[in-house]
Design an enzyme around this catalytic site. Sequence first.
Site: not given
Length: 273
Positions: A10, A126
Amino acid sequence: MTAEAFAPAKINLTLHVTGQRADGYHLLDSLVAFADIGDRLLLTPGADLSLEVTGTCSDGVPTDARNLARRAAEALGWTGHIALDKVLPHGAGLGGGSADAAAVLRALEACGISVPEGLPVSLGADVPVCRLVRAARMQGIGERIAPVGLPALPALLVNPGAHVPTGSVFSALARRDNPGMPAQIPDFEAPPDCADWLKDQRNDLEVPAIGIAPVIDRALADLRRTSEVLIARMSGSGSTCFALYPTMKAAHAAAYEIGAEHPDWWCYATELR
């Protein structure tokens, strides 16, 4: 039955810290994209829950209850063996642990196990966006996710080897009530358009992270010196940095340049989506 899962890196193209709740959770406004490199997991059902971590970046990765992939499986009541091939640097601002947890949730959901609402964000800010695995705007404490259309972005990811504790970076923030991104994210036709817009945005954790690990500043300076670079910024709470380029040819050329100068750095040319 055995299930396989991929946990891509990410990248926080932006990360605005916009506030802090009474319970200590920070409020964020972040544009996130994903790379084509990541960890791989193999889940094999069994009587007991166990986790084995191997791979080039396995050093320092916990295998006990601190591991988010293990916690995700445990939260769903699944037992068996998780084999984690760790390719992403540990604690590097790439959402590696969160991506692993999200991959476990996706794999078990595909096997018919339902994921309770609220579980992903309880594992980490996240995890919800990593579960989506596509470019998105992440707001609040990570629970508000809105998919975003981005062009494929040629990029170079560089990690200079510094481990930066997320808590320490947030603690070093000068202020926590920073402005968020504009209400609307434009439609970008090509990487230069996106990079031009990103120049007016921020990663509010970059300055405090550099204070903890000055080598991040060196990584950013080296990226900004590469040919055809459009923008360079730190991802997440560090220490991985990224640079965007107009083409993959330029990204690979930059990877060769950085890799030759710093053979001990983790360096990977990729396409963010």
